[in-house]
Design a protein around this motif. Sequence first.
Motif, PDB file in Angstrom:
ATOM      1  N   ALA A  95       0.855  -1.195   0.000  1.00 41.83           N
ATOM      2  CA  ALA A  95       0.000   0.000   0.000  1.00 41.83           C
ATOM      3  C   ALA A  95       0.887   1.240   0.000  1.00 41.83           C
ATOM      4  N   GLY A  96       0.746   2.078  -1.020  1.00 40.72           N
ATOM      5  CA  GLY A  96       1.465   3.350  -1.050  1.00 40.72           C
ATOM      6  C   GLY A  96       2.938   3.195  -1.361  1.00 40.72           C
ATOM      7  N   ASP A  97       3.631   4.333  -1.261  1.00 38.85           N
ATOM      8  CA  ASP A  97       5.059   4.367  -1.544  1.00 38.85           C
ATOM      9  C   ASP A  97       5.847   4.079  -0.270  1.00 38.85           C
ATOM     10  N   GLY A  98       7.141   4.234  -0.369  1.00 39.74           N
ATOM     11  CA  GLY A  98       7.997   3.997   0.786  1.00 39.74           C
ATOM     12  C   GLY A  98       8.630   2.622   0.735  1.00 39.74           C
ATOM     13  N   SER A  99       9.529   2.378   1.646  1.00 40.92           N
ATOM     14  CA  SER A  99      10.288   1.133   1.681  1.00 40.92           C
ATOM     15  C   SER A  99       9.381  -0.061   1.974  1.00 40.92           C
ATOM     16  N   LEU A 100       9.390  -1.046   1.076  1.00 41.42           N
ATOM     17  CA  LEU A 100       8.613  -2.261   1.317  1.00 41.42           C
ATOM     18  C   LEU A 100       9.147  -3.011   2.532  1.00 41.42           C
ATOM     19  N   THR A 101      10.455  -3.011   2.680  1.00 44.92           N
ATOM     20  CA  THR A 101      11.052  -3.704   3.821  1.00 44.92           C
ATOM     21  C   THR A 101      10.538  -3.118   5.127  1.00 44.92           C
ATOM     22  N   ARG A 102      10.505  -1.796   5.212  1.00 45.27           N
ATOM     23  CA  ARG A 102      10.047  -1.148   6.447  1.00 45.27           C
ATOM     24  C   ARG A 102       8.558  -1.397   6.671  1.00 45.27           C
ATOM     25  N   GLN A 103       7.763  -1.375   5.601  1.00 43.04           N
ATOM     26  CA  GLN A 103       6.327  -1.647   5.742  1.00 43.04           C
ATOM     27  C   GLN A 103       6.084  -3.042   6.319  1.00 43.04           C
ATOM     28  N   ILE A 104       6.840  -4.021   5.819  1.00 50.86           N
ATOM     29  CA  ILE A 104       6.655  -5.395   6.297  1.00 50.86           C
ATOM     30  C   ILE A 104       7.150  -5.527   7.734  1.00 50.86           C
ATOM     31  N   GLU A 105       8.249  -4.854   8.072  1.00 54.84           N
ATOM     32  CA  GLU A 105       8.735  -4.887   9.454  1.00 54.84           C
ATOM     33  C   GLU A 105       7.674  -4.355  10.415  1.00 54.84           C
ATOM     34  N   GLU A 106       6.985  -3.280  10.017  1.00 53.41           N
ATOM     35  CA  GLU A 106       5.936  -2.722  10.873  1.00 53.41           C
ATOM     36  C   GLU A 106       4.788  -3.711  11.058  1.00 53.41           C
ATOM     37  N   ALA A 107       4.463  -4.457   9.991  1.00 53.65           N
ATOM     38  CA  ALA A 107       3.409  -5.474  10.110  1.00 53.65           C
ATOM     39  C   ALA A 107       3.861  -6.629  11.005  1.00 53.65           C
ATOM     40  N   LEU A 108       5.130  -6.983  10.929  1.00 55.84           N
ATOM     41  CA  LEU A 108       5.651  -8.082  11.743  1.00 55.84           C
ATOM     42  C   LEU A 108       5.668  -7.720  13.228  1.00 55.84           C
ATOM     43  N   GLU A 109       5.905  -6.450  13.534  1.00 54.27           N
ATOM     44  CA  GLU A 109       5.979  -6.021  14.934  1.00 54.27           C
ATOM     45  C   GLU A 109       4.698  -6.339  15.700  1.00 54.27           C
ATOM     46  N   LYS A 110       3.569  -6.375  14.998  1.00 53.61           N
ATOM     47  CA  LYS A 110       2.279  -6.625  15.647  1.00 53.61           C
ATOM     48  C   LYS A 110       2.040  -8.113  15.918  1.00 53.61           C
ATOM     49  N   ARG A 111       2.921  -8.970  15.407  1.00 52.00           N
ATOM     50  CA  ARG A 111       2.702 -10.417  15.531  1.00 52.00           C
ATOM     51  C   ARG A 111       3.876 -11.140  16.177  1.00 52.00           C
ATOM     52  N   ILE A 112       4.736 -10.431  16.835  1.00 49.59           N
ATOM     53  CA  ILE A 112       5.944 -11.047  17.397  1.00 49.59           C
ATOM     54  C   ILE A 112       5.582 -12.161  18.377  1.00 49.59           C
ATOM     55  N   ASP A 113       6.174 -13.326  18.161  1.00 50.33           N
ATOM     56  CA  ASP A 113       5.979 -14.488  19.030  1.00 50.33           C
ATOM     57  C   ASP A 113       7.108 -15.464  18.706  1.00 50.33           C
ATOM     58  N   ASP A 114       8.040 -15.622  19.639  1.00 47.68           N
ATOM     59  CA  ASP A 114       9.220 -16.436  19.326  1.00 47.68           C
ATOM     60  C   ASP A 114       8.930 -17.934  19.297  1.00 47.68           C
ATOM     61  N   GLU A 115       7.662 -18.329  19.533  1.00 48.39           N
ATOM     62  CA  GLU A 115       7.263 -19.728  19.399  1.00 48.39           C
ATOM     63  C   GLU A 115       6.590 -20.003  18.055  1.00 48.39           C
ATOM     64  N   LYS A 116       6.280 -18.956  17.320  1.00 50.80           N
ATOM     65  CA  LYS A 116       5.421 -19.077  16.133  1.00 50.80           C
ATOM     66  C   LYS A 116       6.222 -19.322  14.854  1.00 50.80           C
ATOM     67  N   ILE A 117       5.629 -20.131  13.972  1.00 50.05           N
ATOM     68  CA  ILE A 117       6.114 -20.272  12.598  1.00 50.05           C
ATOM     69  C   ILE A 117       5.235 -19.373  11.736  1.00 50.05           C
ATOM     70  N   LEU A 118       5.845 -18.394  11.090  1.00 53.81           N
ATOM     71  CA  LEU A 118       5.083 -17.378  10.355  1.00 53.81           C
ATOM     72  C   LEU A 118       5.407 -17.440   8.867  1.00 53.81           C
ATOM     73  N   ARG A 119       4.353 -17.383   8.066  1.00 52.07           N
ATOM     74  CA  ARG A 119       4.501 -17.248   6.615  1.00 52.07           C
ATOM     75  C   ARG A 119       3.964 -15.884   6.213  1.00 52.07           C
ATOM     76  N   VAL A 120       4.750 -15.129   5.448  1.00 47.70           N
ATOM     77  CA  VAL A 120       4.325 -13.815   4.965  1.00 47.70           C
ATOM     78  C   VAL A 120       4.073 -13.924   3.467  1.00 47.70           C
ATOM     79  N   ARG A 121       2.821 -13.712   3.072  1.00 44.67           N
ATOM     80  CA  ARG A 121       2.481 -13.704   1.647  1.00 44.67           C
ATOM     81  C   ARG A 121       2.340 -12.254   1.205  1.00 44.67           C
ATOM     82  N   VAL A 122       3.205 -11.849   0.287  1.00 47.12           N
ATOM     83  CA  VAL A 122       3.250 -10.460  -0.168  1.00 47.12           C
ATOM     84  C   VAL A 122       2.436 -10.338  -1.452  1.00 47.12           C
TER      85      VAL A 122
END
Length: 383
Positions: A265-292
């Motif tokens: 969504a929008g301009d700006g760094s894709l890496t930073r956008q995804i990092e911000e989304a990941l921050e809301k789901r932090i769990d060191d027990e979880k296996i996470l798949r990110v579909r872009v």
Amino acid sequence: MTVHVLLTADNHLDPSAVQYGPKRFERKRDFQRCFEILVNFALENKPDILLIGGDFYDGILPGNPTRAFVAEQFKPLHEKNIKTILVSGHHDTPRSVEQGASPLAVHARSGHVYFIQEQRPTSKKFNFGSETVNVTGMSLNPSLPADADPLAGHEISQDGDINIFLTHYPIEGFDGYFGQEVHIQKSSIPRNLQLFASGHLHNHQRKMINGTPVIYPGSTERVSFNEESERKGFVWLELDKTGIVQQEFHPTPARPMETLEFRVAGDGSLTRQIEEALEKRIDDEKILRVRVHGKVTLDQLSTYKRSALYTYAQDKFFHIEFDEEQLNVLTMVPLESLPKTTPLQELDRTFQNLLEKTGDQERPLVQEAWKLTVAKLQEEGVG
């Protein structure tokens, strides 16, 4: 008198787990831990029978550490006089003579478990007090054609006070059955058994078919992202001559798996956008798949750094993976359409280029090959 049965399947011990890198052995341990919890439950509650409905191992060649772990689990069950009965499934049934015997056969030779390796209905009887329990098992037959029903034409023994069937196949009418594989049809389910249990489908399910309760206990640990919303565990049953008197599902602490659907969504760094989304789901027990998902320009794509995301996430999740199949790149350069040609025109062009590079001695040979090739194509109706 009631008979107590503990039912499990699809434990998938000793998976490859190579995708987890340095955490591979920790991931393997997840599967052992869930089975260990089942065994401890059995030792505490002392069922008469433990049924294991196939895919106990994830392959036919489990490593020695896992085999030793399993032997350590089966021995105390045997010492408590718990009858452990197994059939093999898609993962732990050999598919050729070269592959040898199922790894389950080794445990059967110890005398601690009963392995029904026959690929046709085969019965074993057990006496518990005044009740005779007839357990009919059938391991997977990997050589059946895709439209086969493995129970077709077989008579199922029902000469016990309590009759149980154990196998490992998809069954018509259950979630996860797609029809384009070997499966048991509803009409083949024997009438009025006290229990029909199967492995293969990893989601716990129960239906009544032909007056028989049919149960999939489900897997004890999550194997794929298709199972991220499913509860994992095993089933405790009390049976008498009338059928199931009591049924309980006991969950296991399967590792959480989640899919994050990230839409650009929008301009700006894709890496930073995804990092911000990941921050809301932090769990060191979880296996996470990110579909872009989404459409990006080449400039935006240059801001997508998967290696940086792996570094960012490595201590925030047990494991993370990225799926960019739905990430499309917009191009500002229009693509030129190719000229329309026929196969013969392309053939002529190819041979003309070849003749330009051919010496005088080889030229007649190339011309003859050109002529014969054109004639052959024309015979086949190619214009």
